[in-house]
Design an enzyme around this catalytic site. Structure first.
Site, PDB file in Angstrom:
ATOM      1  N   GLU A 107     -31.136 -18.606  17.969  1.00  0.00           N
ATOM      2  CA  GLU A 107     -30.446 -17.438  17.412  1.00  0.00           C
ATOM      3  C   GLU A 107     -31.363 -16.226  17.459  1.00  0.00           C
ATOM      4  O   GLU A 107     -32.480 -16.241  16.931  1.00  0.00           O
ATOM      5  CB  GLU A 107     -29.983 -17.659  15.965  1.00  0.00           C
ATOM      6  CG  GLU A 107     -29.204 -16.417  15.502  1.00  0.00           C
ATOM      7  CD  GLU A 107     -28.580 -16.494  14.123  1.00  0.00           C
ATOM      8  OE1 GLU A 107     -28.972 -17.355  13.323  1.00  0.00           O
ATOM      9  OE2 GLU A 107     -27.691 -15.655  13.860  1.00  0.00           O
ATOM     10  N   ASP A 159     -18.929  -6.562  14.479  1.00  0.00           N
ATOM     11  CA  ASP A 159     -17.817  -5.910  13.772  1.00  0.00           C
ATOM     12  C   ASP A 159     -17.655  -4.473  14.266  1.00  0.00           C
ATOM     13  O   ASP A 159     -16.865  -3.723  13.707  1.00  0.00           O
ATOM     14  CB  ASP A 159     -18.072  -5.890  12.262  1.00  0.00           C
ATOM     15  CG  ASP A 159     -19.205  -4.953  11.904  1.00  0.00           C
ATOM     16  OD1 ASP A 159     -20.228  -4.972  12.616  1.00  0.00           O
ATOM     17  OD2 ASP A 159     -19.082  -4.171  10.937  1.00  0.00           O
ATOM     18  N   ARG A 196     -23.752 -11.544   5.145  1.00  0.00           N
ATOM     19  CA  ARG A 196     -23.478 -10.284   4.450  1.00  0.00           C
ATOM     20  C   ARG A 196     -23.115  -9.175   5.429  1.00  0.00           C
ATOM     21  O   ARG A 196     -22.357  -8.268   5.099  1.00  0.00           O
ATOM     22  CB  ARG A 196     -24.649  -9.879   3.555  1.00  0.00           C
ATOM     23  CG  ARG A 196     -25.948  -9.590   4.286  1.00  0.00           C
ATOM     24  CD  ARG A 196     -27.020  -9.125   3.332  1.00  0.00           C
ATOM     25  NE  ARG A 196     -27.325 -10.135   2.311  1.00  0.00           N
ATOM     26  CZ  ARG A 196     -28.080  -9.920   1.241  1.00  0.00           C
ATOM     27  NH1 ARG A 196     -28.613  -8.736   1.043  1.00  0.00           N
ATOM     28  NH2 ARG A 196     -28.330 -10.887   0.399  1.00  0.00           N
ATOM     29  N   ASP A 224     -27.789  -5.221  15.609  1.00  0.00           N
ATOM     30  CA  ASP A 224     -27.730  -3.834  15.120  1.00  0.00           C
ATOM     31  C   ASP A 224     -26.847  -3.014  16.070  1.00  0.00           C
ATOM     32  O   ASP A 224     -27.112  -2.981  17.271  1.00  0.00           O
ATOM     33  CB  ASP A 224     -29.137  -3.240  15.072  1.00  0.00           C
ATOM     34  CG  ASP A 224     -30.030  -4.030  14.131  1.00  0.00           C
ATOM     35  OD1 ASP A 224     -29.857  -3.906  12.910  1.00  0.00           O
ATOM     36  OD2 ASP A 224     -30.890  -4.787  14.615  1.00  0.00           O
TER      37      ASP A 224
HETATM   38  C1  SAM Z   1     -27.602  -6.463  11.642  1.00  0.00           C
HETATM   39  S1  SAM Z   1     -28.758  -7.746  11.437  1.00  0.00           S
HETATM   40  C2  SAM Z   1     -27.747  -9.216  11.552  1.00  0.00           C
HETATM   41  C3  SAM Z   1     -28.443 -10.455  11.073  1.00  0.00           C
HETATM   42  C4  SAM Z   1     -27.673 -11.750  11.195  1.00  0.00           C
HETATM   43  N1  SAM Z   1     -27.425 -12.101  12.582  1.00  0.00           N
HETATM   44  C5  SAM Z   1     -26.403 -11.710  10.402  1.00  0.00           C
HETATM   45  O1  SAM Z   1     -25.310 -11.780  10.980  1.00  0.00           O
HETATM   46  O2  SAM Z   1     -26.507 -11.606   9.184  1.00  0.00           O
HETATM   47  C6  SAM Z   1     -29.619  -7.742  12.984  1.00  0.00           C
HETATM   48  C7  SAM Z   1     -30.938  -8.461  12.925  1.00  0.00           C
HETATM   49  O3  SAM Z   1     -31.479  -8.545  14.231  1.00  0.00           O
HETATM   50  C8  SAM Z   1     -32.873  -8.356  14.159  1.00  0.00           C
HETATM   51  N2  SAM Z   1     -33.317  -7.913  15.488  1.00  0.00           N
HETATM   52  C9  SAM Z   1     -32.911  -6.806  16.150  1.00  0.00           C
HETATM   53  N3  SAM Z   1     -33.486  -6.749  17.359  1.00  0.00           N
HETATM   54  C10 SAM Z   1     -34.294  -7.832  17.463  1.00  0.00           C
HETATM   55  C11 SAM Z   1     -35.156  -8.311  18.480  1.00  0.00           C
HETATM   56  N4  SAM Z   1     -35.310  -7.663  19.649  1.00  0.00           N
HETATM   57  N5  SAM Z   1     -35.823  -9.460  18.269  1.00  0.00           N
HETATM   58  C12 SAM Z   1     -35.674 -10.136  17.101  1.00  0.00           C
HETATM   59  N6  SAM Z   1     -34.863  -9.734  16.090  1.00  0.00           N
HETATM   60  C13 SAM Z   1     -34.172  -8.590  16.275  1.00  0.00           C
HETATM   61  C14 SAM Z   1     -33.060  -7.326  13.064  1.00  0.00           C
HETATM   62  O4  SAM Z   1     -34.350  -7.368  12.513  1.00  0.00           O
HETATM   63  C15 SAM Z   1     -31.972  -7.756  12.068  1.00  0.00           C
HETATM   64  O5  SAM Z   1     -32.478  -8.661  11.113  1.00  0.00           O
END
Ligand code: SAM
Length: 242
Positions: A69, A180, A215, A144
């Site tokens: 993941e 989303d 969340r 993101d």
């Molecule tokens: C919007 S959050 C969603 C987290 C989780 N997938 C969820 O649905 O709750 C996106 C996550 O991706 C991580 N992230 C973004 N780009 C990344 C990268 N290149 N490598 C590792 N993590 C990354 C961010 O730190 C963040 O915690």
């Protein structure tokens, strides 16, 4: 050619607030030594030495299916999936330290042992750390969205990311996505449709029932957004074009 010792491309994350609470610190102290991967870095603390390889059998002490993941956040999805599938190995790639700490707490609470976490920019894992055709399922849930036009270049899911994903997902393996944010969902659909390496339906999938509501998903739903699931099946390069 050697990789430069600094990043030349924009990254898909912005690291904010590294503080963790006492409970998270206790879980970190108990589990990080055994469940947070230790490897040599290159440029900074989210990079990896491109010579370093992930040895799944050595890390987990067994041979099993591997689910990776990317951006596992607080670990809600991966910890539930790992608890439900003890015979599968799970690898979480995340750069957000409080998210990793929350994942360790959830692992402790749910007595989950089949997850390892890499504090790492995931694209580097796809480029060098993970072996070719070594991953059964690759998950990218609620990446993101980088909503503003000038930030779209920071989005993770692009044509070049699809090529990086194709290197590690084994033939017949699945790349699952969810978001989303409709504009990003449309981009993901196009990326899948145009990828020469993945077969996709060209439409939204039914909700993946292996994913709990995080969340981020709940926030999207409360904001009136449709949740879009997508997937691609890795084509077999040995039969492609035949
Ligand atoms: C919007 S959050 C969603 C987290 C989780 N997938 C969820 O649905 O709750 C996106 C996550 O991706 C991580 N992230 C973004 N780009 C990344 C990268 N290149 N490598 C590792 N993590 C990354 C961010 O730190 C963040 O915690």
């Amino acid at each position: 050619m050697n990789k430069p010792a600094f990043r030349t491309e924009p990254v898909s994350f912005a690291r904010r607030g590294g503080k963790i609470n006492n409970r998270q610190q206790r879980a970190w102290d108990a589990l990080a030594g055994s469940h947070l991967l230790d490897f040599p870095r290159l440029a900074n603390d989210t990079s990896i030495d491109p010579e370093h390889r992930f040895d799944q059998a050595a890390v987990f002490g067994r041979k099993a299916r591997l689910v990776v993941e990317i951006g596992s956040g607080r670990g809600e999805a991966i910890v539930k999936a790992a608890a439900d599938n003890p015979d599968t190995d799970f690898l979480a790639l995340e750069v957000y330290i409080p998210g990793i700490a929350a994942t360790l707490v959830a692992m402790q609470n749910q007595h989950v042992d089949n997850i390892r976490i890499a504090l790492l920019n995931a694209t580097e894992a796809l480029d060098t750390m993970l072996g070719p055709a070594s991953v059964d399922e690759l998950w990218v849930f609620f990446p993101d969205p980088w909503r503003k036009l000038r930030h779209h270049k920071r989005r993770l899911v692009t044509a070049s990311f699809a090529a990086q994903a194709a290197r590690v997902v084994k033939p017949g393996g699945v790349w699952r996505l969810a978001t989303d944010w409709q504009h990003y969902a449309d981009q993901m659909l196009q990326v899948l449709e145009h990828s020469p390496d993945f077969a996709s339906s060209g439409d939204w999938d039914p909700r993946f029932d292996g994913r709990v509501i995080t969340r981020f998903e709940a926030r999207g739903t409360h904001g009136g957004h449709s949740i879009r699931d997508l997937s691609g099946i890795r084509l077999d390069p040995s039969t492609m074009g035949s």
